[in-house]
Write a protein that holds these residues in place. Sequence first.
Motif, PDB file in Angstrom:
ATOM      1  N   PHE A   1     -21.763 -16.436   0.800  1.00  0.00           N
ATOM      2  CA  PHE A   1     -22.821 -17.535   1.282  1.00  0.00           C
ATOM      3  C   PHE A   1     -21.832 -18.343   1.311  1.00  0.00           C
ATOM      4  O   PHE A   1     -22.131 -19.091   2.643  1.00  0.00           O
ATOM      5  CB  PHE A   1     -23.705 -17.533   0.672  1.00  0.00           C
TER       6      PHE A   1
ATOM      7  N   GLN B   1     -27.201 -17.373  -3.090  1.00  0.00           N
ATOM      8  CA  GLN B   1     -26.390 -18.252  -2.265  1.00  0.00           C
ATOM      9  C   GLN B   1     -24.806 -19.158  -3.133  1.00  0.00           C
ATOM     10  O   GLN B   1     -24.834 -20.091  -2.566  1.00  0.00           O
ATOM     11  CB  GLN B   1     -28.645 -19.833  -2.578  1.00  0.00           C
TER      12      GLN B   1
ATOM     13  N   GLU C   1     -32.421 -15.649  -5.660  1.00  0.00           N
ATOM     14  CA  GLU C   1     -31.911 -16.467  -5.008  1.00  0.00           C
ATOM     15  C   GLU C   1     -30.692 -17.334  -4.893  1.00  0.00           C
ATOM     16  O   GLU C   1     -30.567 -17.326  -4.281  1.00  0.00           O
ATOM     17  CB  GLU C   1     -32.893 -17.154  -4.331  1.00  0.00           C
TER      18      GLU C   1
END
Length: 224
Positions: free
Chosen positions: A74, A69, A65
């Motif tokens: 992103f 991110q 994750e």
Amino acid sequence: MKVVNYATYVRDRGRVDASRAEHQAYADALREHDRLVMGGPLLEDGGRAQGVLLVYDVASNEEAETLAQSDPFFLKGAIADYRLSEWTVLNSNVESLAAALVPTNRRVARKEPVASGVKPVDMEAHAARTYVNYARYVSDRSRVERVRPAHRSYARTIEANGKLIMAGSLSDDWGELFIYRAQSKDEAMSLVLDDPYHAEGIFEAYVLSEWRLFGLNAGLIRGR
């Protein structure tokens, strides 16, 4: 553990284009530090990139994750949606995967003007291409288990024929990711349709896309 990041772009192509170079530099750094197994854009039928598929090598879902991110795509708002799934690889052909790696000088379409009356030559017109099938199973796991032996037998057959590069189940057995090698999308689609999982209605949904492999750390596959 291997974690797949299956991401789709926003409609605003300016955001995607503006962050692409930084994303590629970020991906290169992750590969050098043994955190990215492979990655590259997913294409629409017309050849335009619609998203990106990345495979991380991490110690936890939380680390995956963080990597997702921290990606410039992103951070700069180029990603509309993404899903992270642990990937248990059951079939793999590292040599075929390496052969699918797109050379740096062929990652961007040529923009030179073509002389009048001269048809441009498509250097990849007859070359095998790489396709990804991102599939979700039906919720009835007993049906999945019943068909699984036939499916795995089929997978071994097409792997032996050089048509299946990699495959394996996704997190909590909710679906499967397949990487095929085929001359066209029609041929890749036939590989999906001939799979017992398709014939027996195990695929509740799937997306078949051409995938351009822009980076590979083969050692992370061999060492799994």
